[in-house]
Design an enzyme around this catalytic site. Structure first.
Site, PDB file in Angstrom:
ATOM      1  N   GLY A 135       4.436 -17.205  -6.064  1.00  0.00           N
ATOM      2  CA  GLY A 135       5.665 -16.455  -6.271  1.00  0.00           C
ATOM      3  C   GLY A 135       5.821 -15.323  -5.277  1.00  0.00           C
ATOM      4  O   GLY A 135       6.918 -15.068  -4.765  1.00  0.00           O
ATOM      5  N   ARG A 136       4.717 -14.646  -4.998  1.00  0.00           N
ATOM      6  CA  ARG A 136       4.780 -13.537  -4.040  1.00  0.00           C
ATOM      7  C   ARG A 136       5.088 -14.030  -2.634  1.00  0.00           C
ATOM      8  O   ARG A 136       5.713 -13.334  -1.841  1.00  0.00           O
ATOM      9  CB  ARG A 136       3.435 -12.805  -4.022  1.00  0.00           C
ATOM     10  CG  ARG A 136       3.219 -11.861  -5.192  1.00  0.00           C
ATOM     11  CD  ARG A 136       1.835 -11.293  -5.104  1.00  0.00           C
ATOM     12  NE  ARG A 136       1.616 -10.233  -6.064  1.00  0.00           N
ATOM     13  CZ  ARG A 136       0.414  -9.784  -6.412  1.00  0.00           C
ATOM     14  NH1 ARG A 136      -0.660 -10.325  -5.868  1.00  0.00           N
ATOM     15  NH2 ARG A 136       0.273  -8.814  -7.279  1.00  0.00           N
ATOM     16  N   VAL A 147       8.581  -5.857  -9.659  1.00  0.00           N
ATOM     17  CA  VAL A 147       8.097  -7.086 -10.291  1.00  0.00           C
ATOM     18  C   VAL A 147       6.965  -7.727  -9.508  1.00  0.00           C
ATOM     19  O   VAL A 147       6.789  -7.489  -8.322  1.00  0.00           O
ATOM     20  CB  VAL A 147       9.240  -8.100 -10.482  1.00  0.00           C
ATOM     21  CG1 VAL A 147      10.316  -7.533 -11.381  1.00  0.00           C
ATOM     22  CG2 VAL A 147       9.828  -8.512  -9.135  1.00  0.00           C
ATOM     23  N   GLU A 148       6.208  -8.569 -10.189  1.00  0.00           N
ATOM     24  CA  GLU A 148       5.077  -9.324  -9.654  1.00  0.00           C
ATOM     25  C   GLU A 148       4.090  -8.416  -8.919  1.00  0.00           C
ATOM     26  O   GLU A 148       3.623  -8.710  -7.822  1.00  0.00           O
ATOM     27  CB  GLU A 148       5.560 -10.460  -8.748  1.00  0.00           C
ATOM     28  CG  GLU A 148       6.294 -11.540  -9.531  1.00  0.00           C
ATOM     29  CD  GLU A 148       6.367 -12.856  -8.799  1.00  0.00           C
ATOM     30  OE1 GLU A 148       5.470 -13.136  -7.971  1.00  0.00           O
ATOM     31  OE2 GLU A 148       7.299 -13.622  -9.058  1.00  0.00           O
ATOM     32  N   GLY A 149       3.756  -7.295  -9.547  1.00  0.00           N
ATOM     33  CA  GLY A 149       2.819  -6.341  -8.976  1.00  0.00           C
ATOM     34  C   GLY A 149       3.546  -5.169  -8.365  1.00  0.00           C
ATOM     35  O   GLY A 149       4.256  -5.320  -7.369  1.00  0.00           O
TER      36      GLY A 149
END
Length: 830
Positions: A378-379, A501-503
């Site tokens: 995703g990242r 988001v995502e970290g």
């Protein structure tokens, strides 16, 4: 003279051997040969040779005889590390080992093989992928109205939801045998990029099922029955997935989640089965309000030992229907500047059977590794796509607007202050698109680059933030007013979403990029840690001895390389090309060697303490990151055939990255805990002072001009921006005016200049245009071009204004509506 020559030969020999990083055996042979040569040529007498032998032979024996070396050198270091180096927890071990290392390892190790990068084939779209972009994605963008989605409907229109399901937008990653589209990583990234330029809400809605979520986890870890049941339903849109990881006390530290499940027996369809009783409270879960199936991460415990001998099994992932008894789902959060579906999920004493664990019972307790591996995907794809899209849109619209909008009878893009901001947008957009293409293409090799994905997520969203800020500044009041004409306002407001988001970006920079990169990318550190913690002490010592010897050679070689490249301005470094970009390859090789050396010294001096020195870690992470971003630019430029018209963009991006690398090193050396050692490191890396500066005004001015020119660089780096099919579209409106300006600019400028002349009369535009026509300033064809352009120009610079009733408080709107109904009723009677 002989002594001087011999000394110089000795120094040169040591320098060359250290630069090459040769083995102990070669060092020993070379020193022996040097001493014998001195003796034979008379430079060293018998007594001198004897003294040298007495000093050299014991050292050579210690270094070359394994048993002696292990006891005298390796054993003390091994015992020290064994006593002081904390053992990695299972969670830390899984996080470190998750994903793959790729090109970033070459950059970290100080001697990048540029031919490897240039030989890497970036992904090419298949005919099916290209057709999907040209048709389905284009049609979707045409159906979207971001202003209405955010300000009025707070959701995508029902017909859009139907279209997304029907056309397979939620199945981009699902294999064809299950009904999915099985697109490449780059195609997925490009789909999200194009949608993002029209509507971030639609882009987020599409990207989540195709990144971290049930689909990805099922494909990699699911049992065959789970795949057979769920993947076709996800592919055709019968099921809408979400994944619940984040909670009130769980952000970047997912390992601390309080959500738990207890292995127990319970009833399922009238029968007693072995299962899990769950209690959980999650929030910020995208698609949760409309999801029909949720992936859930929780800690699993087995106090009755029903599954084995351990009570704490670890993080586990399960797939649960949203309508399952006890699951509370459907409420919404309201994300800043956006309206995509996002909300909390809760459950208390929710019983599920064991076979709802993704991957079945055998995957109980293995969820953390599953998550960190899939998170890297995703990242690397989704958030970089958002970052590139926002910057592309900023580039395209700012360039057009800066040529259309005039002040003091000049396009605002001609003012140097505006050009400064425009150049930053242009350079960053080139940088982001290059990084997006390279990073997404890595996924199509089957690579899951954990460190690269963190670099891409952090830096691409941060560069996006700065590009959009600059674009807002250039547009001024034009983009701060809500309404259907505004193409940047909602992007600007939504920036914190991508940052968070995502970290969270702060922790991604300070903990992950270098913290994970230093261990994963280093050729020896991870193996040394494993050797130190080996349960067989003797076996661990023997392995550690081999690694330590190689590690010392590696560090000294990188130090000599860094210093040599610094003294020679990297002229000894190899470049795979000739021409204007060759020096940048050499300079990046120089900084790569510097990073390898500084990182090794830092790890040796600070050890585990570096984990708590987050600012130092972040600065070294910035060095690694900018090396990667710069290499992506060189690759992108090379793949295009190194066109001259892109050279200014390339130079701006590379000089920006090199300057950022210097700033990161400078801050690192200034703040190194051992002040003296910090000064030594600075001298090794920068003995001649600061070598890099920010991009020049000359380059910036060229970039700004290119932003205002049709075709060329502008079209290449803003490819996949949705341009709109009508002048009523916010982007289509400015595109239409810009294209008309290209035809009408010369007569329009003659018209503007003529207005200052006494002969030209009139108060209105039409009166002034008629006067110009009368005095021969313009002919009729030119006057018609000017008239049509003025109509479009005037339309472009307008902002939205609303009926007061639309913006009145709710109670006032209701009262106003009631009064209008009464008035209409009276009119009907009359």
């Amino acid at each position: 003279m002989y002594a001087l020559i011999a000394t110089l030969i000795g120094i040169a020999g040591v320098w060359v051997l250290a630069y090459a990083g040769v083995s102990r055996t070669i060092w020993t042979a070379a020193i022996t040969a040097y001493l014998l040569a001195l003796f034979i040529t008379g430079g060293l007498g018998a007594l001198g040779l004897l003294i040298a032998a007495v000093l050299f032979i014991p050292a050579a024996v210690v270094l070359n005889v394994g048993k002696i070396r292990r006891q005298l050198i390796a054993r003390p270091v091994f015992d020290l590390f064994r006593a002081t180096l904390p053992a990695l927890s299972a969670t830390e071990q899984e996080a470190l080992e998750a994903g793959d290392i790729w090109w970033e390892a070459e950059l970290f190790r100080g001697q990048p093989n540029w031919s490897k990068l240039l030989g890497f084939q970036v992904t090419q779209f298949t005919p099916e992928e290209q057709a999907f972009l040209d048709h389905q994605v284009e049609m979707l963008c045409e159906m979207l109205d971001q202003d209405r989605i955010v300000r009025k409907d707070h959701d995508l229109p029902p017909q859009v939801w139907d279209y997304l399901k029907r056309e397979g937008f939620f199945s981009l990653i699902i294999p064809k045998e299950y009904g999915g589209r099985a697109f490449s990583s780059l195609a997925q990234s490009t789909v999200v990029t194009k949608i993002s330029t029209r509507s971030l809400d639609a882009a987020v809605t599409v990207m989540v099922p195709n990144s971290l979520g049930p689909g990805e986890l099922l494909m990699k870890y699911g049992t065959q029955p789970q795949k057979d049941y769920w993947l076709p339903r996800l592919a055709d849109g019968r099921e809408i997935p979400c994944f619940a990881l984040t909670g009130p006390d769980v952000g970047s530290d997912a390992g601390s989640m309080p959500d738990y499940g207890i292995v127990c027996k319970g009833e399922r369809r009238g029968q007693e089965v072995l299962g899990i009783r769950l209690s959980f409270r999650k929030r910020y879960i995208t698609l949760a309000p409309v999801a029909t199936v949720l992936g859930l991460a929780f800690k699993l415990y087995d106090p009755q030992r029903l599954l084995g001998d351990e009570e704490q099994l670890g993080i586990t992932c399960a797939l649960i229907p949203a309508n399952h008894p006890g699951v509370r789902i459907g409420r919404r959060h309201f994300p800043m500047g956006l309206a995509f579906m996002n909300g909390p999920i809760e459950g208390e004493d929710v019983f599920i059977p064991l076979d709802w664990i993704i991957g079945g019972q055998s995957m109980a307790g293995k969820g953390w590794r599953m998550l960190v591996e899939c998170l890297a995907v995703g990242r690397a794809i989704s958030l970089p796509a958002l970052g590139a899209a926002a910057s592309k849109l900023s580039y395209r619209m700012t360039g057009a607007y800066a040529r259309i909008r005039q002040q003091f009878k000049l396009p605002i893009g001609e003012f140097e202050g505006v050009q400064e901001a425009m150049a930053r947008i242009a350079g960053r957009t080139y940088l982001l698109e290059a990084t997006r293409v390279l990073t997404a293409s890595a996924g199509d090799l089957g690579v899951k680059p954990a460190v690269v994905s963190a670099i891409a997520k952090y830096h691409m969203t941060e560069h996006m933030r700065r590009s959009v800020n600059d674009a807002m500044d250039v547009h001024g009041g034009r983009t701060i007013i809500y309404g259907p004409r505004n193409y940047l306002g909602y992007v600007y407001q939504s920036i914190p979403v991508a940052i968070t988001v995502e970290g969270a970006n702060i922790l991604t920079r300070s903990l992950i990029i270098f913290g994970q990169g230093a261990i994963r990318c280093h050729p020896y550190v991870l193996d040394e840690m494993a050797a130190v913690h080996d349960s067989d002490s003797q076996r661990g010592l023997e392995r550690f001895d081999r690694l330590l010897s190689a590690h010392i050679t590696y560090t000294s070689s990188r130090g000599v390389r860094a210093f040599t490249h610094a003294l020679t301005r990297a002229r000894l470094a190899a470049a795979p090309v000739v021409g204007p970009t060759a020096r940048y390859y050499r300079e990046l090789t120089r900084m790569s060697a510097a990073l390898a050396f500084v990182a090794d010294v830092t790890l040796g001096v600070l050890g585990g303490e570096l984990k708590r020195k987050e600012r130092l870690s972040a600065r070294l992470g910035d060095v690694l990151s900018n090396l990667y971003l710069a290499s992506a630019v060189l690759k992108y430029h090379a793949d295009a055939g190194r066109p001259e018209q892109e050279l200014a963009s390339v130079q701006w991006a590379l000089e920006f990255c090199l300057s950022a690398i210097y700033e990161a090193f400078d801050g690192f050396f200034d703040n190194f805990p051992a002040i003296g050692l910090g000064r030594v490191l600075r001298f090794v890396v920068f003995p001649l002072g600061r070598p890099y500066k920010a991009p020049s005004d000359r380059i910036s001015a060229r970039l700004a001009r290119q932003m205002m020119e049709a075709g060329g660089v502008r079209d290449r780096i803003t490819q996949h921006v949705y341009l709109g099919r009508s002048a009523a579209d916010p982007v289509g409106r400015i595109e239409a005016a810009f294209n008309m300006l290209l035809r009408a600019e010369r007569p329009y400028q003659r018209f503007i200049k003529a207005l200052g002349k006494e002969a030209i009369k009139g108060y209105t535009f039409e009166e002034q245009l008629a006067s110009c026509l009368e005095h021969g300033v313009l002919d009729r064809e030119q006057a018609e071009l000017v008239r049509e352009y003025e109509r479009l120009r005037w339309d472009v610079i307008q902002t939205d204004a609303f009926d007061p009733a639309e913006l009145a408080p709710e109670e006032e709107r209701k009262a106003l509506s009631a009064r209008r109904e009464v008035a209409w009723a009276r009119q009907a009677v009359e």
